[in-house]
Design an enzyme around this catalytic site. Sequence first.
Site, PDB file in Angstrom:
ATOM      1  N   GLU A  15     -13.601  -7.613   7.785  1.00 37.24           N
ATOM      2  CA  GLU A  15     -14.516  -7.078   6.761  1.00 37.24           C
ATOM      3  C   GLU A  15     -14.278  -7.764   5.413  1.00 37.24           C
ATOM      4  O   GLU A  15     -13.300  -8.505   5.230  1.00 37.24           O
ATOM      5  CB  GLU A  15     -14.309  -5.571   6.628  1.00 37.24           C
TER       6      GLU A  15
ATOM      7  N   VAL B 255     -16.282  -1.221   6.604  1.00 40.47           N
ATOM      8  CA  VAL B 255     -16.051  -1.123   8.051  1.00 40.47           C
ATOM      9  C   VAL B 255     -17.369  -0.852   8.779  1.00 40.47           C
ATOM     10  O   VAL B 255     -17.678  -1.511   9.780  1.00 40.47           O
ATOM     11  CB  VAL B 255     -15.000  -0.028   8.356  1.00 40.47           C
TER      12      VAL B 255
ATOM     13  N   ASP C 274     -17.724  14.539   1.083  1.00 41.49           N
ATOM     14  CA  ASP C 274     -17.415  13.113   1.112  1.00 41.49           C
ATOM     15  C   ASP C 274     -16.715  12.743   2.417  1.00 41.49           C
ATOM     16  O   ASP C 274     -15.507  12.915   2.573  1.00 41.49           O
ATOM     17  CB  ASP C 274     -16.555  12.731  -0.101  1.00 41.49           C
TER      18      ASP C 274
ATOM     19  N   LYS D 197      -6.432   5.808   5.551  1.00 45.50           N
ATOM     20  CA  LYS D 197      -5.585   5.877   4.372  1.00 45.50           C
ATOM     21  C   LYS D 197      -5.073   7.290   4.142  1.00 45.50           C
ATOM     22  O   LYS D 197      -5.811   8.261   4.303  1.00 45.50           O
ATOM     23  CB  LYS D 197      -6.369   5.419   3.144  1.00 45.50           C
TER      24      LYS D 197
HETATM   25  N1  PSU Z   1      -9.062  -0.216   3.818  1.00 41.94           N
HETATM   26  C1  PSU Z   1      -8.401  -0.950   2.900  1.00 41.94           C
HETATM   27  N2  PSU Z   1      -9.056  -1.338   1.816  1.00 41.94           N
HETATM   28  C2  PSU Z   1     -10.387  -1.090   1.648  1.00 41.94           C
HETATM   29  C3  PSU Z   1     -11.096  -0.333   2.629  1.00 41.94           C
HETATM   30  C4  PSU Z   1     -10.368   0.071   3.704  1.00 41.94           C
HETATM   31  O1  PSU Z   1      -7.209  -1.222   3.051  1.00 41.94           O
HETATM   32  O2  PSU Z   1     -10.943  -1.526   0.655  1.00 41.94           O
HETATM   33  C5  PSU Z   1     -12.590  -0.102   2.505  1.00 41.94           C
HETATM   34  C6  PSU Z   1     -13.222  -0.371   3.882  1.00 41.94           C
HETATM   35  O3  PSU Z   1     -14.207  -1.358   3.720  1.00 41.94           O
HETATM   36  C7  PSU Z   1     -13.827   0.954   4.283  1.00 41.94           C
HETATM   37  C8  PSU Z   1     -14.160   1.528   2.944  1.00 41.94           C
HETATM   38  O4  PSU Z   1     -14.927   0.814   5.148  1.00 41.94           O
HETATM   39  O5  PSU Z   1     -13.012   1.206   2.167  1.00 41.94           O
HETATM   40  C9  PSU Z   1     -14.440   3.009   3.017  1.00 41.94           C
HETATM   41  O6  PSU Z   1     -15.093   3.391   1.853  1.00 41.94           O
HETATM   42  P1  PSU Z   1     -15.673   4.880   1.727  1.00 41.94           P
HETATM   43  O7  PSU Z   1     -14.469   5.767   1.725  1.00 41.94           O
HETATM   44  O8  PSU Z   1     -16.413   4.873   0.406  1.00 41.94           O
HETATM   45  O9  PSU Z   1     -16.574   5.091   2.886  1.00 41.94           O
HETATM   46 MN    MN Z   2     -17.407   8.319   0.506  1.00 43.34          MN
END
Ligand code: PSU
Ligand code: MN
Length: 302
Positions: free
Chosen positions: A22, A103, A135, A156
């Site tokens: 990604e 992702v 969220d 995470k």
């Molecule tokens: N994992 C990481 N760094 C990132 C992300 C994931 O170590 O920057 C990114 C990925 O692209 C994932 C996104 O799809 O964060 C998720 O964002 P959100 O929580 O806004 O859906």
């Molecule tokens: Mn979000």
Amino acid sequence: MLQVSPQVQEAIDTLKPVVALESTIITHGMPYPANLNTALEVEQTIRDEGAVPATIGVINGVIKVGLSEQEITFLSQAKDVHKISLKDLSVAVAKKLSGGTTVSATMFAAYKAGIQVFATGGIGGVHRDARETFDISTDLEALGSIPITVVCAGAKAILDLPATLEYLETKGVLVVGYKTTEFPAFYYGHSGLTLEHSVSNPGQLAEIIRKRDALGIDKAILVGNPPPEEMALEKEHIEGLIQEALKAAKEQNIRGKEVTPFLLDYLAKHSQGETLETNIALVKNNAKVGSAVAKALMADKI
Ligand code: PSU
Ligand code: MN
């Protein structure tokens, strides 16, 4: 609209193992120049393992599968570049935008290109305040509807991990521990959340993937690969930082797609770069496992 680079297309056509990567991790996940160095090193890791990397992103409205070094460099330095998740892809193409794919968007493009394996750092998930904010990352919806294999270090630890696992179960997503029976928490391996299924080698995983495909189950398989032991952070220490980061996000009224980049940045700044180091190490580690799985998948085809 979707352009596969000649090298990646050749690899797909000749049944070479390919691993998708990604690019939101480049545009929104890490500061420059760590983002650029990591992106290039992760590609090299995949080549060293005998597979072909395909970093995915959007350049001037074209969804590129197999970004060039020049394009990766551009994304790593560009200011105000977009964070493109699945819902944003059509707009990015229509308006000729450039950005990093998350992702969910990367899964979509990789699958359309015919790639079976995708390695990343950590997936998005159910946020800790989801009961009030709703969220929940669209990554989870993508995992529930796109049949590829995603290798990650879990979700995470800034997220609600038990709720994320429940949500994945609801969506029918198989989560497999790679040499572990615990769902990894990104910065550390031992989350205490037990997984029902685990594998001890790439061949076992490839067999499960083949059976999923033979059954026609249109869902991703999520592989949880813990961060390398020597790079894992101490749970209590990182938990303290996360509490601070979440408090700061609330105080500064950070919302929507800005939440994840804000928290990652906060943690890196307040840990003297420790979280960044771990992040880099685990992405490389996932790229290795992704390569091994892609190779095992191709082993019966040649
Ligand atoms: N994992 C990481 N760094 C990132 C992300 C994931 O170590 O920057 C990114 C990925 O692209 C994932 C996104 O799809 O964060 C998720 O964002 P959100 O929580 O806004 O859906
Ligand atoms: Mn979000």
